[in-house]
Design a protein around this motif. Sequence first.
Motif, PDB file in Angstrom:
ATOM      1  N   ILE A 283       1.020  -1.762  -0.237  1.00 60.18           N
ATOM      2  CA  ILE A 283      -0.586   0.169   0.351  1.00 60.18           C
ATOM      3  C   ILE A 283       0.803   0.903  -0.698  1.00 60.18           C
ATOM      4  CG2 ILE A 283      -1.447   1.474   1.634  1.00 60.18           C
ATOM      5  CD1 ILE A 283      -2.776  -1.613   2.432  1.00 60.18           C
ATOM      6  N   GLN A 284       0.845   1.568  -1.433  1.00 65.54           N
ATOM      7  CA  GLN A 284       1.286   3.806  -0.930  1.00 65.54           C
ATOM      8  C   GLN A 284       0.720   4.628  -0.522  1.00 65.54           C
ATOM      9  OE1 GLN A 284       4.411   0.944  -2.338  1.00 65.54           O
ATOM     10  NE2 GLN A 284       4.761   3.145  -3.240  1.00 65.54           N
ATOM     11  N   LYS A 285      -0.559   4.380  -0.166  1.00 67.58           N
ATOM     12  CA  LYS A 285      -1.338   5.393   0.135  1.00 67.58           C
ATOM     13  C   LYS A 285      -2.895   4.269   0.508  1.00 67.58           C
ATOM     14  CE  LYS A 285      -3.933  10.119  -0.392  1.00 67.58           C
ATOM     15  NZ  LYS A 285      -4.009  10.812  -1.583  1.00 67.58           N
ATOM     16  N   ASN A 286      -2.827   4.611   1.860  1.00 71.29           N
ATOM     17  CA  ASN A 286      -3.663   3.331   1.948  1.00 71.29           C
ATOM     18  C   ASN A 286      -5.418   5.059   2.409  1.00 71.29           C
ATOM     19  OD1 ASN A 286      -5.739   1.604   3.173  1.00 71.29           O
ATOM     20  ND2 ASN A 286      -4.168   1.540   5.728  1.00 71.29           N
ATOM     21  N   ARG A 287      -5.808   5.193   1.016  1.00 67.27           N
ATOM     22  CA  ARG A 287      -6.697   5.828   1.229  1.00 67.27           C
ATOM     23  C   ARG A 287      -8.030   4.899   1.850  1.00 67.27           C
ATOM     24  NH1 ARG A 287      -9.748   4.639  -2.618  1.00 67.27           N
ATOM     25  NH2 ARG A 287      -8.697   3.540  -5.230  1.00 67.27           N
ATOM     26  N   PRO A 288      -9.259   5.717   2.065  1.00 64.54           N
ATOM     27  CA  PRO A 288     -10.827   5.246   2.712  1.00 64.54           C
ATOM     28  C   PRO A 288     -10.712   4.757   1.179  1.00 64.54           C
ATOM     29  CG  PRO A 288     -10.286   7.282   3.561  1.00 64.54           C
ATOM     30  CD  PRO A 288      -8.922   7.233   2.344  1.00 64.54           C
ATOM     31  N   GLY A 289     -11.689   3.686   1.228  1.00 62.46           N
ATOM     32  CA  GLY A 289     -12.058   2.912   0.117  1.00 62.46           C
ATOM     33  C   GLY A 289     -11.670   2.183  -1.204  1.00 62.46           C
ATOM     34  N   LEU A 290      -9.686   1.713  -0.738  1.00 60.80           N
ATOM     35  CA  LEU A 290      -8.809   1.207  -1.595  1.00 60.80           C
ATOM     36  C   LEU A 290      -9.031  -0.746  -1.815  1.00 60.80           C
ATOM     37  CD1 LEU A 290      -6.422   1.155  -3.236  1.00 60.80           C
ATOM     38  CD2 LEU A 290      -5.005   0.719  -1.005  1.00 60.80           C
ATOM     39  N   LEU A 291      -9.482  -0.713  -0.348  1.00 59.95           N
ATOM     40  CA  LEU A 291      -9.990  -2.455  -0.216  1.00 59.95           C
ATOM     41  C   LEU A 291     -11.241  -2.221  -1.142  1.00 59.95           C
ATOM     42  CD1 LEU A 291      -9.110  -5.371   0.098  1.00 59.95           C
ATOM     43  CD2 LEU A 291     -10.149  -4.923   2.087  1.00 59.95           C
ATOM     44  N   GLY A 292     -11.968  -2.069  -1.503  1.00 57.92           N
ATOM     45  CA  GLY A 292     -13.272  -1.639  -2.246  1.00 57.92           C
ATOM     46  C   GLY A 292     -12.944  -1.368  -2.868  1.00 57.92           C
ATOM     47  N   ASP A 293     -11.892  -0.746  -3.572  1.00 59.28           N
ATOM     48  CA  ASP A 293     -12.327  -0.867  -5.406  1.00 59.28           C
ATOM     49  C   ASP A 293     -11.002  -1.876  -5.596  1.00 59.28           C
ATOM     50  OD1 ASP A 293     -13.032   1.417  -5.078  1.00 59.28           O
ATOM     51  OD2 ASP A 293     -11.168   2.789  -5.253  1.00 59.28           O
ATOM     52  N   ILE A 294     -10.036  -2.344  -5.387  1.00 65.31           N
ATOM     53  CA  ILE A 294      -9.799  -4.136  -5.724  1.00 65.31           C
ATOM     54  C   ILE A 294     -10.960  -4.483  -5.882  1.00 65.31           C
ATOM     55  CG2 ILE A 294      -8.281  -5.674  -5.061  1.00 65.31           C
ATOM     56  CD1 ILE A 294      -6.457  -3.182  -3.770  1.00 65.31           C
ATOM     57  N   SER A 295     -11.561  -4.512  -4.777  1.00 58.21           N
ATOM     58  CA  SER A 295     -12.605  -5.937  -4.101  1.00 58.21           C
ATOM     59  C   SER A 295     -13.420  -5.638  -5.598  1.00 58.21           C
ATOM     60  CB  SER A 295     -13.418  -5.784  -2.817  1.00 58.21           C
ATOM     61  OG  SER A 295     -12.357  -5.944  -1.632  1.00 58.21           O
ATOM     62  N   SER A 296     -13.655  -4.484  -5.770  1.00 58.91           N
ATOM     63  CA  SER A 296     -14.959  -4.353  -6.673  1.00 58.91           C
ATOM     64  C   SER A 296     -13.841  -4.785  -7.972  1.00 58.91           C
ATOM     65  CB  SER A 296     -15.305  -3.003  -6.512  1.00 58.91           C
ATOM     66  OG  SER A 296     -16.008  -3.159  -5.933  1.00 58.91           O
ATOM     67  N   LEU A 297     -12.982  -4.641  -8.384  1.00 59.67           N
ATOM     68  CA  LEU A 297     -12.236  -4.712  -9.256  1.00 59.67           C
ATOM     69  C   LEU A 297     -12.705  -6.850  -9.791  1.00 59.67           C
ATOM     70  CD1 LEU A 297     -10.344  -4.804 -12.193  1.00 59.67           C
ATOM     71  CD2 LEU A 297      -8.691  -3.977 -10.358  1.00 59.67           C
ATOM     72  N   LEU A 298     -11.696  -7.404  -8.672  1.00 58.72           N
ATOM     73  CA  LEU A 298     -12.213  -8.327  -8.802  1.00 58.72           C
ATOM     74  C   LEU A 298     -13.129  -9.046  -9.122  1.00 58.72           C
ATOM     75  CD1 LEU A 298      -9.315  -9.938  -5.392  1.00 58.72           C
ATOM     76  CD2 LEU A 298      -9.357  -9.399  -8.070  1.00 58.72           C
ATOM     77  N   GLY A 299     -14.557  -8.392  -8.778  1.00 55.05           N
ATOM     78  CA  GLY A 299     -15.807  -9.146  -8.915  1.00 55.05           C
ATOM     79  C   GLY A 299     -16.155  -8.787  -9.912  1.00 55.05           C
ATOM     80  N   MET A 300     -15.815  -7.747 -10.884  1.00 53.36           N
ATOM     81  CA  MET A 300     -16.043  -7.488 -12.012  1.00 53.36           C
ATOM     82  C   MET A 300     -15.268  -8.744 -13.318  1.00 53.36           C
ATOM     83  SD  MET A 300     -16.209  -3.554 -12.139  1.00 53.36           S
ATOM     84  CE  MET A 300     -14.973  -3.256 -11.517  1.00 53.36           C
ATOM     85  N   LEU A 301     -14.082  -9.137 -13.175  1.00 56.85           N
ATOM     86  CA  LEU A 301     -13.442  -9.672 -13.267  1.00 56.85           C
ATOM     87  C   LEU A 301     -13.756 -10.663 -13.349  1.00 56.85           C
ATOM     88  CD1 LEU A 301      -9.739  -8.283 -13.374  1.00 56.85           C
ATOM     89  CD2 LEU A 301     -11.104  -7.876 -15.565  1.00 56.85           C
ATOM     90  N   ALA A 302     -14.775 -11.627 -12.527  1.00 51.81           N
ATOM     91  CA  ALA A 302     -15.702 -12.719 -11.838  1.00 51.81           C
ATOM     92  C   ALA A 302     -14.230 -13.593 -10.869  1.00 51.81           C
ATOM     93  CB  ALA A 302     -15.858 -13.617 -13.410  1.00 51.81           C
ATOM     94  N   ILE A 303     -13.582 -13.052 -10.512  1.00 54.37           N
ATOM     95  CA  ILE A 303     -12.394 -13.888  -9.900  1.00 54.37           C
ATOM     96  C   ILE A 303     -12.730 -13.333  -8.014  1.00 54.37           C
ATOM     97  CG2 ILE A 303      -9.449 -13.854  -9.357  1.00 54.37           C
ATOM     98  CD1 ILE A 303      -9.325 -11.780 -11.647  1.00 54.37           C
ATOM     99  N   ASN A 304     -13.044 -15.057  -7.586  1.00 58.92           N
ATOM    100  CA  ASN A 304     -12.923 -14.839  -6.107  1.00 58.92           C
ATOM    101  C   ASN A 304     -12.102 -14.778  -5.269  1.00 58.92           C
ATOM    102  OD1 ASN A 304     -16.294 -15.011  -6.937  1.00 58.92           O
ATOM    103  ND2 ASN A 304     -15.343 -17.829  -7.484  1.00 58.92           N
ATOM    104  N   ILE A 305     -12.742 -13.669  -4.148  1.00 65.41           N
ATOM    105  CA  ILE A 305     -11.824 -13.850  -3.511  1.00 65.41           C
ATOM    106  C   ILE A 305     -11.929 -15.012  -2.293  1.00 65.41           C
ATOM    107  CG2 ILE A 305     -10.608 -12.751  -1.597  1.00 65.41           C
ATOM    108  CD1 ILE A 305     -11.340 -10.228  -2.548  1.00 65.41           C
ATOM    109  N   VAL A 306     -10.854 -16.295  -1.660  1.00 66.59           N
ATOM    110  CA  VAL A 306     -10.743 -16.842  -0.758  1.00 66.59           C
ATOM    111  C   VAL A 306     -10.692 -16.768   0.053  1.00 66.59           C
ATOM    112  CG1 VAL A 306      -9.948 -19.058  -0.326  1.00 66.59           C
ATOM    113  CG2 VAL A 306     -10.341 -18.875  -3.116  1.00 66.59           C
ATOM    114  N   THR A 307      -9.063 -15.966   0.670  1.00 67.21           N
ATOM    115  CA  THR A 307      -8.671 -15.589   2.137  1.00 67.21           C
ATOM    116  C   THR A 307      -8.355 -14.033   2.075  1.00 67.21           C
ATOM    117  OG1 THR A 307      -8.166 -17.822   2.371  1.00 67.21           O
ATOM    118  CG2 THR A 307      -7.803 -16.162   3.788  1.00 67.21           C
TER     119      THR A 307
END
Length: 263
Positions: free
Chosen positions: A12-36
């Motif tokens: 993490i270079q800059k831990n801004r609010p919503g960063l993890l949510g953005d990455i999770s949304s990106l994974l969802g759009m690509l149909a990639i599941n987060i296991v852990t």
Amino acid sequence: MEKIEWYLEYQIQKNRPGLLGDISSLLGMLAINIVTINGVDDQRRGLLLRCDSNDQIKRLESILKTMDNIVVTKLREPKLRDRLAVRHGRYIQRDADDKKTFRFVRDELGLLVDFMAELFKKEGHKLIGIRGMPRVGKTESIVAASVCANKRWLFVSSTLLKQTIRSQLIEDEYSPNNLFILDGIVSTKRASEKHWQLVREVMRLDATKIIEHPDIFVQNSEYTLDDFSYIIELRNSPEEEITYEPVEGPSLIDGNGFSMFDF
């Protein structure tokens, strides 16, 4: 179609609010599941991912490279150390010069037990050495990992409860599904030739063998450290030096052949 697993880790270079949510949304759009997902060491996150094809990961990688707030440090098929890092939130320390040597301190016993349990689950021959000073938790960790791996353990030599030096096994104890535990000090300093015949039989088995005090073991036998698949070092603190001087001194063994130290 069988799912493919990948490990993603980013700094993490800059831990801004919503960063993890953005990455999770990106994974969802690509149909990639987060296991852990978990924090790994300082300012890093690790994610164990599952997807249908490698093309999804290639698209993910190209998009992540455009993000200014993170730097991808790992994107690969998950290794054992990756899985444990996500599970425990820290990486196992590995020797820079000897890649088969892994270091732990006493407050990481949970991580150590998990690591050894994963090794024990693998089939076939493995020779594992574990270094450490008295009462640091070597034998207890081995037994706990055996339970986690659903394996039966057998002491060929030990001083866990009382001094054990076996010279024979019964037929069903030769099973490759068993774990064979040896104390390098007991076997080399206090055992008979009959015990050593058994040690050689055990070493030839296509099974997992764990030897405490491997340096003493190889000093007094035909085996070498090159024969070991893994070496584990367990310390009370990162600065502790593992020494064997007391073991080699003449005053260590009393008249009955028992050590004055509880190894």
